[in-house]
Scaffold this active site. Structure first.
Site, PDB file in Angstrom:
ATOM      1  N   ASN A  82       0.683  -1.335   0.392  1.00 29.57           N
ATOM      2  CA  ASN A  82      -0.344  -0.093  -0.178  1.00 29.57           C
ATOM      3  C   ASN A  82       0.909   1.145   0.256  1.00 29.57           C
ATOM      4  O   ASN A  82       1.464   1.319   1.357  1.00 29.57           O
ATOM      5  CB  ASN A  82      -1.094  -0.037   1.349  1.00 29.57           C
ATOM      6  CG  ASN A  82      -1.571   0.871   1.434  1.00 29.57           C
ATOM      7  OD1 ASN A  82      -2.697   2.082   0.442  1.00 29.57           O
ATOM      8  ND2 ASN A  82      -1.083   2.302   2.821  1.00 29.57           N
ATOM      9  N   GLU A  83       0.967   1.818  -0.861  1.00 24.54           N
ATOM     10  CA  GLU A  83       1.156   3.217  -1.120  1.00 24.54           C
ATOM     11  C   GLU A  83       2.810   3.518  -1.142  1.00 24.54           C
ATOM     12  O   GLU A  83       3.478   4.464  -0.984  1.00 24.54           O
ATOM     13  CB  GLU A  83       0.536   4.463   0.016  1.00 24.54           C
ATOM     14  CG  GLU A  83      -0.225   4.625  -0.686  1.00 24.54           C
ATOM     15  CD  GLU A  83      -1.311   6.107   0.048  1.00 24.54           C
ATOM     16  OE1 GLU A  83      -1.202   6.347   0.625  1.00 24.54           O
ATOM     17  OE2 GLU A  83      -2.431   6.013  -0.318  1.00 24.54           O
ATOM     18  N   ASP A  84       3.596   1.955  -1.295  1.00 27.06           N
ATOM     19  CA  ASP A  84       4.958   2.373  -1.454  1.00 27.06           C
ATOM     20  C   ASP A  84       6.008   2.649  -2.286  1.00 27.06           C
ATOM     21  O   ASP A  84       6.904   3.956  -2.088  1.00 27.06           O
ATOM     22  CB  ASP A  84       5.722   1.046  -0.686  1.00 27.06           C
ATOM     23  CG  ASP A  84       5.201  -0.340   0.623  1.00 27.06           C
ATOM     24  OD1 ASP A  84       4.672   0.664   1.495  1.00 27.06           O
ATOM     25  OD2 ASP A  84       5.457  -0.434   1.422  1.00 27.06           O
ATOM     26  N   HIS A 100      -4.869   5.994  -5.638  1.00 23.81           N
ATOM     27  CA  HIS A 100      -5.693   6.643  -4.848  1.00 23.81           C
ATOM     28  C   HIS A 100      -5.822   7.538  -4.570  1.00 23.81           C
ATOM     29  O   HIS A 100      -5.164   8.938  -4.723  1.00 23.81           O
ATOM     30  CB  HIS A 100      -4.283   6.633  -3.835  1.00 23.81           C
ATOM     31  CG  HIS A 100      -4.788   4.758  -3.114  1.00 23.81           C
ATOM     32  ND1 HIS A 100      -3.521   4.399  -2.063  1.00 23.81           N
ATOM     33  CD2 HIS A 100      -4.468   3.652  -3.760  1.00 23.81           C
ATOM     34  CE1 HIS A 100      -3.874   2.862  -1.876  1.00 23.81           C
ATOM     35  NE2 HIS A 100      -4.197   2.290  -3.082  1.00 23.81           N
TER      36      HIS A 100
END
Ligand code: BMA
Length: 843
Positions: free
Chosen positions: A430-432, A502
């Site tokens: 997630n979002e790295d 996102h």
């Protein structure tokens, strides 16, 4: 040879602070699985950390080391059998000693362990099992300190968290407290056997016409040398469909292939039945059954379709060849103390997704690979699962031991989960990749040599683009793998033309108005959200003093962990509604804003589904909460829905009508009203067949409730299957001709039933006088089976009529707009003769 025997070790545990050597410090553990906070609570050594400021008083627990002890009797074991001490999960730095000898050391909460203790348990009688749990918080800092060259960039929690394979939200997140648990968080037992089925899985192929399927079933056997047979059986609703006995080959695997004619396929709810087949394996030595394992599997095909098109490259899911618009939400761990969650509670959560017409849930990367009962509920109820690997919001280090542990973790969890038909995608993190971008870390997509990646300041690319895809390819080859959420072909993560996105420029970022969500989407919107206060009772559950019951009280702010939440809530308030100071109205207003925001997002993006699958799905942030707090959740910790839950369910109906006038930004035009407004009217359908319907559009004055303009009716609209049917693309309201503020109210009939409604309101609400609406809510029928029918009608348009949420009471709809001449019926269950309170905007 004798049958596998399991001896549970859930009872008779005690625990203590490891450093305390004094007499009588051992405290009883009610039962394991448990975490230390629960056990301290049970011994009155801790006050409920969910109440008031108690999280702060619980800080000392985070910094301690703990020892758990169990004295058990050696189970009976026939000569030649193996005894295994099996842990399904230890949280996190655990040193396991059996009669004083270290038999296991582990540092990854996401792994299971099997320790051969046959020798250690040679002596009959009592044995002592002790587990020291070292302090994860301090160990993480130590590990971080050992690698000062690494760039520890991250958001949420202490960056040191990235050095430890423990649920990352335990270090605190922007919706959850810092509660560093420790303990035996999953099942522990002894197993005695000569041979056992270590794994049972299938590979499924379906013919293009769905008339036939091949199910290859595999059972892996682990045990003493010998010749074994395995009988594999497939059944449907308890009836055997196919079975075959085979010998276990040299590679310790038994394989059979079943050809199934006219298979019953697994479908997400709303598209067909989520049919499950029983798969069982029985292992014998030719005479006796040694072990029996059964699982539920589904026959289905799941694909992610990425094809070049006029918007870039598509990103949407196909199940059994059918395109599915994935409306749903993101899932976080349902408790800060994981062992509080029962299978029943998991089931309720998944039921509420289904009742809310959500077809997909995203198990987010900062939590855990969920409990089996969560996935089983998703299988049974037909909810698709997007499964992240457990990495979130950071630049993870990649020491060789860590990479090794991560490969084991991925292998273990994919093997554990791969039979679940609900899991349709695995995603690296997630979002790295956003952290990589925001911190200017090196990511050269064209460089395809993994060894080079490890030498950059973004070494974790090696995890997401080498280790994890390799594991998925080997163990679950037919499940799609995507390196990150968001991610798209190595382009910037905000690229709306490829991959998933996102969208946080509403709330975070540039704080756009939620009315323009539809213009901010990408090919698949896997996160977007708006905060709202939870139910009053939920807030009351953590407030200790009556005097703190006001919107910005210290303790309420303490239960909102989001950076800058006051400013953001204030922004959306100031832009949209008339501010209130009493807590109940304030709660309600935050909820109206959330409901509206989520509605705008889903409505616009679902419309785009019909346009070459421009948008493949929308998963709001976030479905649930891990404690009673203020967050983006649409259902709170106690499973009480917020109004947004109903608003989302409405836009996700199989047939939904949409009416929307174009956005006119009142803030940047100095509140000068528009001279004209374009508007459009459409129908979104997820039905697989075209149907005909009747559509009506009315223009109703907000002030008088009278129609200000002639209504329009379309008698025979052909509604396209699984797509969008545009009825009006850009008609114009001339405000010189129609100066009165009015709503656009649309209805859709199919076979004389009203199947969908939508109302478009002049924005913002704060300019409207919504007093004296003439709303009437009548109890029309009280059925004997405790079922009440409410008839709701009004003289003037009503915005966001919300019925009180009461535990045990279910309403068929809420957060609704009511317009004159359109009575609506609400079914209420569980009220037992009582009446329900309600609220609406401007009341
Ligand atoms: C997202 C998530 C979470 C976070 C949420 C709200 O991007 O991935 O990390 O809780 O935003 O800020």
């Amino acid at each position: 040879m004798s049958r596998l025997f399991q001896h549970s070790l859930s009872k008779e545990w005690s625990f203590k602070d490891s450093t305390d050597e004094s007499e009588g410090v051992w405290m009883p553990v009610p039962s394991v699985p448990s975490v230390v906070h629960q056990d301290l609570l049970a011994n009155n050594k801790l006050e409920d950390p969910f109440i008031g400021f108690n999280e702060l008083n619980a800080k000392w627990v985070n910094e301690k080391t703990w020892t758990y002890r169990n004295v058990f009797q050696k189970p009976e074991a026939a000569p030649g059998s193996t005894i295994i001490l099996a842990f399904d999960g230890l949280d996190t730095f655990a040193k396991v000693k059996l009669d004083g000898n270290v038999v296991l050391e582990s540092n990854n909460m996401f792994l299971a362990h099997r320790v051969d203790v046959t020798k250690a348990l040679e002596a009959d009688g009592k044995h002592i099992l002790e587990i020291d749990f070292d302090c994860a918080m301090l160990r993480a800092r130590e590990l971080r300190g050992q690698d000062p060259k690494h760039k520890w960039a991250s958001f949420n929690g202490d960056p040191a968290r990235m050095s430890v394979r423990k649920a990352q939200y335990h270090w605190g997140w922007d919706w959850g407290p810092v509660l560093m648990t420790a303990g035996i968080w999953r099942d522990v037992r002894l197993e005695v056997y000569t041979a056992r089925i270590a794994d049972l899985w299938t590979e499924v192929q379906i013919a293009a016409d769905h008339q036939e399927a091949t199910v290859s079933a595999f059972a892996e056997v682990d045990g003493a040398a010998g010749s074994y047979k395995a009988k594999l059986k497939l059944s449907l609703q308890g009836r055997e469909v196919a079975s075959e006995e085979t010998t276990v080959d040299k590679g310790n695997t038994a394989k059979v292939m079943f050809n199934i004619k006219n298979p019953s396929l697994w479908w997400p709810h709303g598209y067909g039945d989520p049919t499950l087949y029983g798969l069982s394996a029985s292992l014998t030595d030719g005479q006796n059954e040694l072990h029996h394992v059964s699982k539920k599997i589904g026959i289905r095909m799941a694909e992610v379709i990425q094809q070049p098109d006029k918007y870039g490259k598509s990103f949407f899911f196909q199940i059994n060849g059918v395109d599915i618009f994935c409306g749903g939400s993101c899932w976080i761990p349902a408790d800060s103390l994981l062992t509080n969650i029962t299978p029943e509670r998991y089931r309720k959560w998944v039921e509420s997704m289904v009742a809310g017409r959500q077809v997909m849930t995203r198990v987010w990367g900062g939590g855990i690979y969920e409990d089996d009962s969560f996935y089983s509920a998703c299988d049974e109820l037909g909810v698709m699962v997007w499964q992240d690997f457990m990495f979130a919001c950071g630049n993870y280090p990649t020491w060789p031991e860590l990479l090794d542990s991560i490969r084991k973790e991925a292998t273990y969890n994919v093997r554990r989960l791969r039979h679940h038909p609900s899991i349709v995608i695995y995603v690296g993190n997630n979002e790295d990749y956003q952290v990589q971008e925001q911190n200017g870390l090196t990511y050269n997509y064209e460089d395809k040599n993994p060894e080079n990646w490890l030498k950059t300041d973004f070494p974790a690319r090696y995890i997401y683009e080498k280790i994890l895809p390799e594991v998925v390819k080997e163990l679950a080859p037919s499940t799609f793998y995507h390196p990150g959420s968001p991610w798209g072909d190595g382009k910037v993560t905000s690229d709306p033309t490829v991959g998933d996105l996102h969208q946080w420029n509403v709330w975070h970022g540039t704080q756009e108005k939620y009315q323009v969500y539809e213009t901010l989407g990408g090919r698949f919107n896997s996160e977007f959200g708006m905060e709202a206060f939870p139910h009053l009772q939920t807030i009351e559950s953590f407030i200790e003093n009556e005097a703190d019951k006001y919107p910005q009280s210290h303790v309420i702010d303490f239960h909102n962990k989001a950076d800058g939440h006051e400013r953001r809530i204030a922004t959306y308030f100031a832009e949209n509604v008339r501010t209130a100071t009493d807590l109940e109205t304030y709660i309600y207003l935050t909820q109206v804003i959330q409901a509206e925001a989520m509605m705008y997002g889903y409505r616009g993006w679902r419309r785009q589904w019909g346009d070459e699958r421009r948008c493949g799905g929308a998963l709001l942030w976030q479905m649930n909460d891990c404690w009673p707090g203020i967050s983006w959740a649409i259902v709170d910790y106690y499973l009480r829905p917020k109004p947004a839950y109903y608003a989302v369910a409405r836009v996700l109906r199989p047939l939904a009508i949409g009416i929307q006038r174009e956005h006119h930004d009142w803030s940047v035009t100095h509140a000068e009203p528009p001279k004209t407004s374009k508007y459009s009217l459409w129908i979104a359908s997820s039905l697989l067949k075209g149907v005909s319907g009747k559509v009506e559009l009315r223009f109703i004055s907000v002030q008088t409730g009278l129609e200000v303009r002639e209504r329009r009716v379309w008698d025979d609209v052909r509604i396209h299957a699984n797509g969008t049917t545009d009825i009006i693309i850009a008609d114009i309201i001339d405000h010189m001709v129609y100066p009165e503020a009015h709503v656009l109210a649309a209805r859709l009939w199919v076979d004389n039933d009203i199947v969908a409604r939508d109302v478009d309101w002049p924005q913002p609400f704060k300019y409207l006088d919504l007093s004296e609406r003439g709303l009437d809510v009548k109890v029309s029928e009280s059925g004997s089976d405790d079922l009440q029918k409410l008839r709701v009608s009004t003289r003037k348009p009503v915005k966001c009529l919300v019925f009180e949420e009461r535990d045990g009471v279910r309403v068929s709809d809420s957060a609704m707009d009511i317009v004159p001449g359109d009575e609506q019926i609400i079914i209420v269950k569980g009220l037992r003769g009582d009446t329900l309170k309600y609220k609406y905007l401007g009341q």
